[in-house]
Design a protein around this motif. Structure first.
Motif, PDB file in Angstrom:
ATOM      1  N   PHE A 163      42.093  45.725  50.561  1.00 37.92           N
ATOM      2  CA  PHE A 163      42.280  45.996  49.140  1.00 37.92           C
ATOM      3  C   PHE A 163      41.111  45.385  48.369  1.00 37.92           C
ATOM      4  CE2 PHE A 163      46.569  46.236  50.795  1.00 37.92           C
ATOM      5  CZ  PHE A 163      47.150  47.262  50.067  1.00 37.92           C
ATOM      6  N   PRO A 164      40.396  46.161  47.582  1.00 38.37           N
ATOM      7  CA  PRO A 164      39.282  45.592  46.810  1.00 38.37           C
ATOM      8  C   PRO A 164      39.686  44.389  45.966  1.00 38.37           C
ATOM      9  CG  PRO A 164      39.191  47.978  46.731  1.00 38.37           C
ATOM     10  CD  PRO A 164      40.487  47.621  47.416  1.00 38.37           C
ATOM     11  N   ARG A 165      40.928  44.376  45.465  1.00 40.71           N
ATOM     12  CA  ARG A 165      41.390  43.247  44.653  1.00 40.71           C
ATOM     13  C   ARG A 165      42.462  42.423  45.363  1.00 40.71           C
ATOM     14  NH1 ARG A 165      40.226  47.360  41.179  1.00 40.71           N
ATOM     15  NH2 ARG A 165      38.821  46.852  39.457  1.00 40.71           N
ATOM     16  N   THR A 170      29.112  41.985  49.355  1.00 44.96           N
ATOM     17  CA  THR A 170      28.491  40.729  48.939  1.00 44.96           C
ATOM     18  C   THR A 170      28.560  40.555  47.435  1.00 44.96           C
ATOM     19  OG1 THR A 170      26.986  40.887  50.825  1.00 44.96           O
ATOM     20  CG2 THR A 170      26.372  39.364  49.062  1.00 44.96           C
ATOM     21  N   GLU A 171      28.486  41.676  46.687  1.00 46.63           N
ATOM     22  CA  GLU A 171      28.535  41.593  45.226  1.00 46.63           C
ATOM     23  C   GLU A 171      29.830  40.957  44.739  1.00 46.63           C
ATOM     24  OE1 GLU A 171      25.849  44.283  46.836  1.00 46.63           O
ATOM     25  OE2 GLU A 171      28.038  44.525  46.884  1.00 46.63           O
ATOM     26  N   ARG A 172      30.903  41.130  45.503  1.00 48.18           N
ATOM     27  CA  ARG A 172      32.190  40.560  45.107  1.00 48.18           C
ATOM     28  C   ARG A 172      32.398  39.161  45.656  1.00 48.18           C
ATOM     29  NH1 ARG A 172      38.035  42.341  47.586  1.00 48.18           N
ATOM     30  NH2 ARG A 172      39.221  40.627  46.680  1.00 48.18           N
ATOM     31  N   PHE A 173      32.037  38.944  46.946  1.00 47.80           N
ATOM     32  CA  PHE A 173      32.365  37.684  47.597  1.00 47.80           C
ATOM     33  C   PHE A 173      31.225  36.682  47.645  1.00 47.80           C
ATOM     34  CE2 PHE A 173      35.387  40.703  49.545  1.00 47.80           C
ATOM     35  CZ  PHE A 173      36.577  40.031  49.289  1.00 47.80           C
ATOM     36  N   GLY A 174      29.984  37.148  47.558  1.00 49.83           N
ATOM     37  CA  GLY A 174      28.871  36.259  47.834  1.00 49.83           C
ATOM     38  C   GLY A 174      28.671  36.163  49.335  1.00 49.83           C
ATOM     39  N   HIS A 175      28.203  35.016  49.812  1.00 50.09           N
ATOM     40  CA  HIS A 175      27.906  34.846  51.238  1.00 50.09           C
ATOM     41  C   HIS A 175      29.036  34.030  51.882  1.00 50.09           C
ATOM     42  CE1 HIS A 175      24.139  36.472  50.006  1.00 50.09           C
ATOM     43  NE2 HIS A 175      23.791  35.387  49.334  1.00 50.09           N
TER      44      HIS A 175
END
Length: 491
Positions: free
Chosen positions: A204-206, A356-361
């Motif tokens: 789920f994206p969110r 990555t845009e949502r979670f980072g690394h």
């Protein structure tokens, strides 16, 4: 036989996971008016529990609900994504690192991955063919992979050792997949009983929380009671008190705070781990021996997540999973010899959180078994220090950590179920059987059981939990058929 109008029956659902919510939804939509659900408040972290929709296709009710609520991206909902059959094991793009700090070419390790997949497939065939040669999946996997490797791999010693190290890593990861301490505890004959659905696993994206929130929003505002831990379910007319209109309910639910709730029917959706630990005090009278023994035989283990955040990625851009290969470890061992000193050796697989845009690394590490349970007893600083030392040995150090602690959660006592040695589908059916048992003269369907551990083919999954919640709701709906004023279900 219907005893009275089902619309007036008082139904109490214990547990506010997707199984309990699904049962409440279906009952409400079929016109039942007196449905009450118990839940608990508390801080939750997205995806600290369930991560993927396994088998996102039209056969999966969780996927259908996610589409209905428009919670997935277009790629996950595409026909192409739904048609892929991965057999329960997503084809992740790997990066492999050794304990001496080397990055290994995946092509060199490819034969090990292929061999493991082939032997794991053989493990699943014994359910239908019978004649399993060994009691457990672990014993068969270890014996068969070593046999084939030594007979067929004509490679130098260094390559052989690295491939065997990968097999060891994959075996440990399988412990997380099955939610067990060791694959030696998982029954070989019943291993193929689990059914995977088509579709490429998606997230789920969110987060899963969005699905739960949408489902909760469809329930009447006043039916969920929070912070009401249950002490005992008194059934079989042993603890009855009169309620309104002079009617006596056959079940009384006693809470830890002393409050009591009367009901005609109680649907128990709590995790198997809690049932294992509290079955002798949770119900009065006690469970019948066959049900009690089935609960004890069924496996229930711990699988935790450890999230690691990095300043910069050390993995390739297309990487989806990272394997850590111990070059100094005994071949095909899925437990550590000293849990306190070497628990991090069970932490061998990390999935890359994307996009990555949502979670980072961020990497998500998976760890199961007694090593996972020991990790929960450590402070967050101790876990961060130990994991930092581990990752430094293979690559670079993380800057931040977050973990789950399912074994020490008093309401879960672990993660999810598996079919243990000496266990079969009949045990799952026995756990799911309502009380009182068939043939009793007592009021029927007093206590019903739902949850992932009560589904013969989809145990350990979210969709299995949801289906069983619907199953018990349907059982009550059928019990009171024909109903007047039935509302057509959209589920």
């Amino acid at each position: 036989m219907a005893l009275r109008s089902g619309l007036d029956a008082k139904i109490l659902i214990i547990g506010c996971g997707i199984s309990g919510i699904g049962a409440a939804q279906k009952l409400i939509k079929h016109g039942f008016r007196n449905v009450v659900q118990t839940g608990r408040l508390g801080k939750s972290n997205p995806e600290i529990g369930a991560n993927w929709i396994h088998g996102p296709s039209q056969e999966n009710p969780v996927f259908r609900l996610a589409c209905y609520y428009q919670l997935l991206d277009k790629e996950a909902m595409s026909e192409q994504n739904q048609s892929v059959d991965i057999g329960g094991h997503p084809p992740f793009v790997p990066n492999c690192f050794t304990s001496s700090g080397r990055k290994v070419d995946p092509e060199m390790l490819g034969p090990a991955m292929e061999l493991y997949t082939m032997v794991l497939g053989k493990c699943q065939e014994f359910y239908s063919s019978g004649g399993e040669p060994l009691p457990s999946v672990g014993e068969f996997l270890k014996k068969e992979t070593l046999r084939v490797a030594r007979e067929e791999w004509k490679v130098d010693q260094g390559t052989m050792e690295l491939r065997l190290a990968l097999l060891t890593t994959l075996l440990k990861i399988e412990c997380s997949v099955s939610g067990t301490h060791t694959m030696n505890d998982v029954g070989l004959g019943a291993f193929g009983m689990y059914k995977s659905l088509p579709g490429l696993d998606c997230t789920f994206p969110r987060g899963y929380e969005g699905l739960i929130q949408h489902m909760m929003n469809e329930l009447p505002k006043d039916i969920v009671l929070y912070n009401k831990p249950v002490k005992c379910i008194h059934w079989k007319s042993t603890h009855n008190q009169p309620i309104s209109k002079g009617r006596i309910c056959p079940v009384t639910v006693e809470c830890i705070n002393g409050e009591t709730f009367e009901a005609d029917h109680v649907i128990v959706t709590i995790p198997l781990g809690y049932l294992k630990m509290h079955q002798h005090t949770l119900l009065s009278p006690h469970l019948p021996l066959n049900k009690s023994h089935a609960i004890q035989r069924m496996g229930f283990g711990t699988n935790n997540k450890i999230f690691l955040e990095f300043e910069q990625p050390f993995w390739d851009e297309d990487c989806e999973i990272i394997f850590l290969l111990w070059e100094d470890e005994s071949y095909l061992v899925d437990v550590v010899s000293d849990v306190q000193m070497a628990w991090t050796r069970k932490l061998t697989g990390f999935t890359v959180l994307k996009p990555t845009e949502r979670f980072g690394h961020i990497l998500c590490g998976w760890i199961a078994g007694h090593e996972s349970e020991y990790m929960e007893t450590l402070s967050e600083y101790e876990v961060l220090y130990s994991v930092t030392q581990l990752i430094r040995r293979f690559t670079v150090a993380p800057k931040r950590l977050l973990r789950s602690q399912w074994f020490h959660d008093p309401y879960t006592c672990g993660s999810y179920s598996y079919v243990a040695k000496g266990c079969s589908g009949y045990d799952i059916d026995t756990i799911a059987e309502p009380l009182p048992l068939a043939g009793s003269n007592a009021e029927p369907l007093q206590v019903l059981f739902a949850g992932e551990a009560t589904h013969r083919y989809f145990f350990s999954t979210v969709h299995g939990a949801l289906i069983t919640g619907w199953r018990e709701a349907d059982r009550l709906i059928s019990h009171y058929t024909p109903l007047s004023g039935v509302i057509t279900s959209k589920l």
